[in-house]
Design a protein around this motif. Sequence first.
Motif, PDB file in Angstrom:
ATOM      1  N   GLN A  37      58.190  -0.554  22.189  1.00 36.02           N
ATOM      2  CA  GLN A  37      59.247  -0.841  23.171  1.00 36.02           C
ATOM      3  C   GLN A  37      59.897  -2.187  22.898  1.00 36.02           C
ATOM      4  OE1 GLN A  37      58.091  -0.281  27.266  1.00 36.02           O
ATOM      5  NE2 GLN A  37      59.807  -1.487  28.037  1.00 36.02           N
ATOM      6  N   SER A  38      59.065  -3.161  22.545  1.00 33.91           N
ATOM      7  CA  SER A  38      59.581  -4.513  22.284  1.00 33.91           C
ATOM      8  C   SER A  38      60.569  -4.487  21.108  1.00 33.91           C
ATOM      9  CB  SER A  38      58.393  -5.431  21.983  1.00 33.91           C
ATOM     10  OG  SER A  38      58.818  -6.535  21.256  1.00 33.91           O
TER      11      SER A  38
ATOM     12  N   ASP B 209      52.529   1.521  22.084  1.00 37.08           N
ATOM     13  CA  ASP B 209      53.858   1.755  22.673  1.00 37.08           C
ATOM     14  C   ASP B 209      54.495   0.469  23.187  1.00 37.08           C
ATOM     15  OD1 ASP B 209      52.089   1.514  24.716  1.00 37.08           O
ATOM     16  OD2 ASP B 209      52.386   3.508  25.562  1.00 37.08           O
ATOM     17  N   ARG B 210      53.677  -0.536  23.492  1.00 39.10           N
ATOM     18  CA  ARG B 210      54.272  -1.811  23.969  1.00 39.10           C
ATOM     19  C   ARG B 210      55.039  -2.485  22.845  1.00 39.10           C
ATOM     20  NH1 ARG B 210      50.300  -5.719  27.090  1.00 39.10           N
ATOM     21  NH2 ARG B 210      52.156  -7.001  26.884  1.00 39.10           N
ATOM     22  N   GLU B 211      54.427  -2.507  21.653  1.00 47.39           N
ATOM     23  CA  GLU B 211      55.110  -3.125  20.510  1.00 47.39           C
ATOM     24  C   GLU B 211      56.358  -2.308  20.146  1.00 47.39           C
ATOM     25  OE1 GLU B 211      54.333  -4.736  15.963  1.00 47.39           O
ATOM     26  OE2 GLU B 211      52.873  -3.374  16.840  1.00 47.39           O
TER      27      GLU B 211
END
Length: 948
Positions: A238-239, A234-236
Motif C-alpha cells: 500500500q505504501s 500488504d502494508r508495504e
Amino acid sequence: MTDSKYFTTTKKGEIFELKAELNSDKKEKKKEAVKKVIASMTVGKDVSALFPDVVNCMQTDNLELKKLVYLYLMNYAKSQPDMAIMAVNTFVKDCEDPNPLIRALAVRTMGCIRVDKITEYLCEPLRKCLKDEDPYVRKTAAVCVAKLHDINAQLVEDQGFLDTLKDLISDSNPMVVANAVAALSEIAESHPNSNLLDLNPQTINKLLTALNECTEWGQIFILDCLANYTPRDDRESQSICERVTPRLSHANSAVVLSAVKVLMKFMEMLPKDLDYYGTLLKKLAPPLVTLLSAEPELQYVALRNINLIVQKRPEILKHEMKVFFVKYNDPIYVKLEKLDIMIRLASQANIAQVLAELKEYATEVDVDFVRKAVRAIGRCAIKVEQSAERCVSTLLDLIQTKVNYVVQEAIVVIKDIFRKYPNKYESVIATLCENLDSLDEPEARAAMIWIVGEYAERIDNADELLESFLEGFHDESTQVQLQLLTAIVKLFLKKPTETQELVQQVLSLATQDSDNPDLRDRGYIYWRLLSTDPVAAKEVVLAEKPLISEETDLIEPTLLEELICHIGTLASVYHKPPSAFVEGSRGVQHKRLTARAGSGESAESPDVGQTGPSEAPPAVIPSQGDLLGDLLNLDLAPPTATIPSVQPSMQMGAMDLLGGGLDSLLGGDLGGSPSMNAGLGVSPAAMPATLGGAPAVGGGLGDLFDLGGGVGMPSGSYVTPKALWLPAMKAKGLEISGTFARRNGVIQMDLSLTNKAMSVMIDFAIQFNKNSFGLAPAGPLQILTPLSPNQTIDISLPLSTGGPIMKMEPLTNLQVAVKNNIDVFYFSCQYPLSLLFVEDGKMDRQVFLATWKDIPSENESQFQIKDIHLNSDAASNKLQGINIFTIAKRTVEGQDMLYQSVKLTNGIWVLAELRLQTGNPNYTLSVRCRAPDVSQFVYQCYELVLRN
C-alpha cells in the motif's frame, strides 16, 4: 549561414584538400575541415583515410570541434582499431578536464567505441568518472558501464564496476539513480540469473524518493524496476502504491502506463475489503480514459493495454463505457479495438446502451467494421443472458436489411446463440432459411448447414436444403464439406427412411472422391459407425453438446498475468510474451503477478502442498503444439507381446491432427489395434489384416513400418529397351541406339553403335550439353578397336551427376554430341527420372510425417494409373527395385494406402501416397515435392515400372 553547404560539394580530389585543411594552423579552418569530413561521412563517403589527421584535431579546447572529432571516432574506430589506440591518451586526459561537459563527452564516446583492444585502457578513466563530483558525469558513466558490459562482461565484473553501479542507486542526484537503475536493469536482462538488482525496502525507498525529481525517462526506468519487486506484506504494498499514484497524472503516456503496471501488480497484494483498494480502483480509471484523447496511434497502444487491464480487473472501467464508443473519424484499427473492449465491459446495467450503439455500427460503410459489430451483438447475447432476446431481434432486423455480408455474419452468430440457449430461439430458423441462396462465404454456409442439420426434425424440407448444397460438393471449402457431411449424417439418424440415398451419396463423395485427408477420415468413421451400430452412432453424433462459454477469446490466465507485468511494452500491444518475438541470446524472463499470501488466488508456489510423485496430474487437453511434439517423440521400438494402454485422448488427438492416412503412422492404426476398433464399434475380426499377420499395435510404429507382410528385397530394377537415338541417314552412316540403367548405384548409358557406311570409323568421343541434373560422362567413350562397315559395338558408359546444370524442357531431356573421324553428330534423348533415385531414399518415418505436413498442399499433384493388376505387396516390391521405398502401409475399407519416399541425386525428396483397391485396376497416386516440376516425371516412373 547554415551547415547545409557542407553537403552540397561534389568535388573530386577532396580527400587531399581536406587533409591539408585538417593540418592547418588556423583553428577556424580546422573546424570547417572536420565539418566537411563529418558531412561526407554522413552521406556515405569513405573518409577513413583521414583517421590520423582527424585524431590530431582532438587536442583542442573548442567543445564543438571535440564533439565532431568524437563523432568521427565512434564511426571509424571499429574499422581502424590499431589507429583508434592513438586516441586513448586524449580520452584519459579529457576525463580529467576541468569542464564536466568534456569529461562526460569523453566517457560517453569511450562507451560507444566497441573495440576490444581499447576497452582495458578505459577502465581507469571510467572508474574516476563513476566517482566524479559532477552528477552529469556520474550519470553518463553509469550508462557507459552497461555498454562496456555488452562488449566485455568479464572485464566489468573483475574491475568491480557493478558494485560501484549498485552504490550509485543511493546517489543524491535522482538522474544518477535513474541511469544506474537503467544500466543495472539492462545488464540483468542479459544475465537473468544474476541477482544484480537486489531490491530491499531501503533501496525501494531511495528509488521512490528519486522518482519525484528525475526526468520522465528516468521515471520509467525506476517504475519498471519497481515492478520487479515483491513487497513483504500488504502494508508495504500500500505504501508503494500511495507513492506511485501521483505518476498517473503525468503528461507522458509511457510514464502513466508504467505506473499502471506497478499498481496492477501491487494491487494483487492488497485485501479487497480494504478501503484503499476501492480508492485505487477509482484512481486508475481517469488516466486510462485520458490516454484515449491522444492521437490514433497512441490510442491504439492504450486500447491494447486497456484490453488486458479489463480482462484482469473489469471493475476499473465498468462505468466508463461511453469513452469506448466509436467516433466516425476513428481509424479502423482503433474502432475494432474499442469494439472489443465494449464487449468485455458489457453487463446487464449497460447492455441497452451497448446494443443501440452496435446496431448503429451495423449500418456503417466499412465492411470489416460492420462484420465485427454484428459479431459483437452475438457476443453480447452469449455474455449477458438477459439481453439475448433483444440481441436476437436486433439480428433479425439486420437480416431484413438483405445486405449480403450483414446477413452472413448474422447467421454465423445466431448459430452460436443456438449453442448457448438451446430450444429457445428456434422460431427464427424459417427466416434464416429464406436467405439460403444469398450465402456465398464458407463460414456462413457452414453455419447454416449446421443449423439445418441440428434442427432437421423442425425443418420440413431439410433434406432438399442439404441436397442443394451437395450438388457442388467438390467446389465447397473444406469447412463446408465437413459440416455438410456431419449435417447429413445427423439428418439420416433423425429421418432414416427418407434420406438413405442422400447419406450414401455424401459418404461416397467424402471417402472415394475426395483428396482431403480430414474429410476422408471423418467419412470413414461415420460409415463404420452407421454400418456396425446405428444406436451407438446416434449416441455419438446426436450427443448433447456442451454450452459454449461466455468469452471464447479471453487470454489464458497465466499468459494474462505475464502480459500485465509487461504493460507499456511491445508485449502488451502484440498480446504475446516477449519470448514469442524477441530473438537472440538474451534470456527472456517469464514474469508472474504475485498474489497476497493466503488469498487463494494464483500464487507462485510450485512445490507447496504436493503429496509426492504418486499423485495423478490433472487431465488437461494438450494444445496442438504439445500433442504434435509428444507424437513425434513416441518410442519407436519394435512391438512387444504386451499391449500398453494408450490414452484415448492421445489416440483421438493423433487422428484428428493428422487425418487421412497419416494417422496410422502415429500408432492410431485403424487396421490393427483392438482398443481403437472398440472405440469405433468395429470387431477386430471385421477388420482387414493389413500387416500380414503382424501383432496388434504395440509400442507405436514398430510393426507398421516392419513391412514384414511380403515386402521383400527388389527383384532387379526395370530397364527400358534400347531406342533409336541417331539414324544412319542423319549421321553419315553412324547409327546409335541406347537406353539408361542404374546398376549398384552407378548410372550407365548403354549404347549400340552400328557402322552402316563404307569406310572404317575411329577416334570416338562423346560430350553432353548442360542439363537439368548435371549428367555428364564419368570417363571417355571406350571404343578401342576401329568400327568396321556393318559392325555393331555395345558399350556401357558410366555417368556422373557432377556436370554443369541448366533447366531443360522437358526436364529429363539430354542433348548429346558424338565425334568420330568423319564428323561431329548431335542428337537428343530422354532418360527416366528413376535413373536419379538414390539407394538411401528411405526417409525416416518421423521425418516423412513432418515433411508431408510441411510441404504446401498446392505442391501436391494427383495422377491416375490405369489397368494395373498387382496387389500392394507386389507393387511395393517392384517400386523398391527403382529405389521408391515404402515407409508404411495401411488398409481401410479394402483400400490399401502405401506411403513412399524417393530421394534424387541432387537432394530433392519426393513423397507419395499410392492408393489401390483389390479388384480395381486403377491406382491413385498423390505426389508431394518442394520442386513440383518433378512430380510429372515421378508419375511416369511409377507407370513405367508398374506396367512392365
